[in-house]
Design an enzyme around this catalytic site. Structure first.
Site, PDB file in Angstrom:
ATOM      1  N   LYS A   1       7.936  -3.207  -4.847  1.00 27.00           N
ATOM      2  CA  LYS A   1       7.444  -2.221  -5.806  1.00 27.00           C
ATOM      3  C   LYS A   1       8.257  -2.293  -7.107  1.00 27.00           C
ATOM      4  O   LYS A   1       9.304  -2.956  -7.156  1.00 27.00           O
ATOM      5  CB  LYS A   1       7.535  -0.833  -5.157  1.00 27.00           C
ATOM      6  CG  LYS A   1       6.645  -0.706  -3.897  1.00 27.00           C
ATOM      7  CD  LYS A   1       6.807   0.653  -3.222  1.00 27.00           C
ATOM      8  CE  LYS A   1       5.865   0.788  -2.031  1.00 27.00           C
ATOM      9  NZ  LYS A   1       6.011   2.117  -1.362  1.00 27.00           N
TER      10      LYS A   1
ATOM     11  N   GLU B   1      -5.715  -5.644   2.859  1.00 25.35           N
ATOM     12  CA  GLU B   1      -4.819  -5.689   1.701  1.00 25.35           C
ATOM     13  C   GLU B   1      -4.696  -7.108   1.143  1.00 25.35           C
ATOM     14  O   GLU B   1      -4.683  -7.300  -0.078  1.00 25.35           O
ATOM     15  CB  GLU B   1      -3.443  -5.137   2.096  1.00 25.35           C
ATOM     16  CG  GLU B   1      -3.491  -3.633   2.352  1.00 25.35           C
ATOM     17  CD  GLU B   1      -2.247  -3.046   3.015  1.00 25.35           C
ATOM     18  OE1 GLU B   1      -2.239  -1.829   3.277  1.00 25.35           O
ATOM     19  OE2 GLU B   1      -1.276  -3.800   3.270  1.00 25.35           O
TER      20      GLU B   1
ATOM     21  N   ASN C   1      10.798   3.888  -2.645  1.00 29.40           N
ATOM     22  CA  ASN C   1      11.225   3.190  -1.429  1.00 29.40           C
ATOM     23  C   ASN C   1      11.062   1.666  -1.486  1.00 29.40           C
ATOM     24  O   ASN C   1      11.038   1.001  -0.449  1.00 29.40           O
ATOM     25  CB  ASN C   1      10.593   3.823  -0.181  1.00 29.40           C
ATOM     26  CG  ASN C   1       9.084   3.683  -0.136  1.00 29.40           C
ATOM     27  OD1 ASN C   1       8.485   3.087  -1.033  1.00 29.40           O
ATOM     28  ND2 ASN C   1       8.460   4.209   0.901  1.00 29.40           N
TER      29      ASN C   1
ATOM     30  N   TYR D   1      -4.322   2.283  -1.917  1.00 28.32           N
ATOM     31  CA  TYR D   1      -3.829   3.533  -1.320  1.00 28.32           C
ATOM     32  C   TYR D   1      -4.947   4.545  -1.062  1.00 28.32           C
ATOM     33  O   TYR D   1      -4.677   5.741  -1.002  1.00 28.32           O
ATOM     34  CB  TYR D   1      -2.758   4.148  -2.223  1.00 28.32           C
ATOM     35  CG  TYR D   1      -1.390   3.495  -2.098  1.00 28.32           C
ATOM     36  CD1 TYR D   1      -0.768   3.344  -0.848  1.00 28.32           C
ATOM     37  CD2 TYR D   1      -0.690   3.048  -3.232  1.00 28.32           C
ATOM     38  CE1 TYR D   1       0.490   2.755  -0.736  1.00 28.32           C
ATOM     39  CE2 TYR D   1       0.576   2.465  -3.113  1.00 28.32           C
ATOM     40  CZ  TYR D   1       1.159   2.332  -1.861  1.00 28.32           C
ATOM     41  OH  TYR D   1       2.416   1.765  -1.745  1.00 28.32           O
TER      42      TYR D   1
ATOM     43  N   HIS E   1       6.494  -2.340   0.053  1.00 28.72           N
ATOM     44  CA  HIS E   1       5.321  -2.020   0.881  1.00 28.72           C
ATOM     45  C   HIS E   1       5.148  -3.076   1.958  1.00 28.72           C
ATOM     46  O   HIS E   1       5.378  -4.254   1.709  1.00 28.72           O
ATOM     47  CB  HIS E   1       4.046  -1.999   0.014  1.00 28.72           C
ATOM     48  CG  HIS E   1       2.799  -1.971   0.847  1.00 28.72           C
ATOM     49  ND1 HIS E   1       2.274  -0.799   1.352  1.00 28.72           N
ATOM     50  CD2 HIS E   1       2.004  -2.976   1.327  1.00 28.72           C
ATOM     51  CE1 HIS E   1       1.210  -1.080   2.092  1.00 28.72           C
ATOM     52  NE2 HIS E   1       1.019  -2.396   2.085  1.00 28.72           N
TER      53      HIS E   1
HETATM   54  P1  DAT Z   1       4.411   3.303   4.130  1.00 31.10           P
HETATM   55  O1  DAT Z   1       4.661   2.769   2.736  1.00 31.10           O
HETATM   56  O2  DAT Z   1       5.681   3.343   4.933  1.00 31.10           O
HETATM   57  O3  DAT Z   1       3.281   2.614   4.835  1.00 31.10           O
HETATM   58  P2  DAT Z   1       2.554   5.499   3.678  1.00 31.10           P
HETATM   59  O4  DAT Z   1       1.479   4.472   3.774  1.00 31.10           O
HETATM   60  O5  DAT Z   1       2.436   6.705   4.529  1.00 31.10           O
HETATM   61  O6  DAT Z   1       3.985   4.843   3.984  1.00 31.10           O
HETATM   62  O7  DAT Z   1       2.712   5.995   2.166  1.00 31.10           O
HETATM   63  C1  DAT Z   1       2.615   5.070   1.120  1.00 31.10           C
HETATM   64  C2  DAT Z   1       3.682   5.360   0.111  1.00 31.10           C
HETATM   65  O8  DAT Z   1       3.484   6.671  -0.429  1.00 31.10           O
HETATM   66  C3  DAT Z   1       5.104   5.397   0.692  1.00 31.10           C
HETATM   67  O9  DAT Z   1       5.668   4.114   0.784  1.00 31.10           O
HETATM   68  C4  DAT Z   1       5.806   6.249  -0.317  1.00 31.10           C
HETATM   69  C5  DAT Z   1       4.744   7.254  -0.738  1.00 31.10           C
HETATM   70  N1  DAT Z   1       4.902   8.488   0.048  1.00 31.10           N
HETATM   71  C6  DAT Z   1       4.594   8.672   1.335  1.00 31.10           C
HETATM   72  N2  DAT Z   1       4.880   9.928   1.730  1.00 31.10           N
HETATM   73  C7  DAT Z   1       5.401  10.531   0.645  1.00 31.10           C
HETATM   74  C8  DAT Z   1       5.907  11.844   0.379  1.00 31.10           C
HETATM   75  N3  DAT Z   1       5.920  12.780   1.327  1.00 31.10           N
HETATM   76  N4  DAT Z   1       6.364  12.099  -0.873  1.00 31.10           N
HETATM   77  C9  DAT Z   1       6.326  11.160  -1.841  1.00 31.10           C
HETATM   78  N5  DAT Z   1       5.862   9.915  -1.666  1.00 31.10           N
HETATM   79  C10 DAT Z   1       5.417   9.606  -0.446  1.00 31.10           C
HETATM   80 MG    MG Z   2       1.271   2.553   4.433  1.00 29.43          MG
END
Ligand code: DAT
Ligand code: MG
Length: 152
Positions: free
Chosen positions: A13, A130, A116, A53, A119
């Protein structure tokens, strides 16, 4: 064998790019034994990110997430190997870096869930979706790795 050809989509990212973590991520996947079959750097469009997303579109953090992902270039990659989707997720750590163990990418290099750095696809089905969203067929490279017979 098809199971050795499993593929996952990994993206560094904008914060991971800016913070100089590209090489470290590639190193970890390479040293593990996975094979890099596609890679490019790009500014992701809003349209691409909305599709990527889409499952999160109703979450309160969605607009912030899209802005963050558009805040700079990302490095998009496709890695191949046995169990690469699941193992890739283990290598990344938990979504929230605070819950990620040391030794994982998120556990070692970041602090906050909204930054974070990386991805990784969460299932083979999402990986396939994806990969086709981010890469054209001719951007994925077919070649044999000399390490193959020493890994499997
Ligand atoms: P991952 O990236 O571990 O698959 P995800 O698909 O649930 O997680 O969410 C996608 C991204 O969205 C994640 O990497 C960071 C952001 N995100 C997820 N939960 C969040 C939250 N509670 N607050 C802010 N950003 C969040
Ligand atoms: Mg995810």
């Amino acid at each position: 064998m098809a199971e050795l050809k499993e593929r996952t989509f990994i993206a560094i990212k904008p914060d991971g790019v800016q913070r100089g973590i590209i090489g470290e991520v590639i190193k970890r996947f390479e040293m593990k034994g996975f094979k890099l079959v596609g890679m490019k750097m790009l500014h992701a469009s809003e349209d691409l990110l909305m599709k990527h997303y889409v499952d999160l579109k109703d979450r309160p953090f969605f607009p912030t997430l899209i802005n963050y992902m558009r805040s700079g270039p990302v490095v998009a990659m496709v890695w191949e190997g046995k169990g690469v989707v699941k193992t890739g997720r283990v290598m990344l750590g938990e979504t929230n870096p605070a819950d990620s163990k040391p030794g994982t990418i998120r556990g070692d290099f970041c602090i906050d869930v909204s930054k974070n750095i990386i991805h990784g696809s969460d299932s083979v089905e999402s990986a396939n979706k994806e990969i086709s969203l981010w890469f054209k067929d001719d951007e994925l490279v077919n070649y044999s790795s000399c390490a193959f017979s020493w890994l499997y």
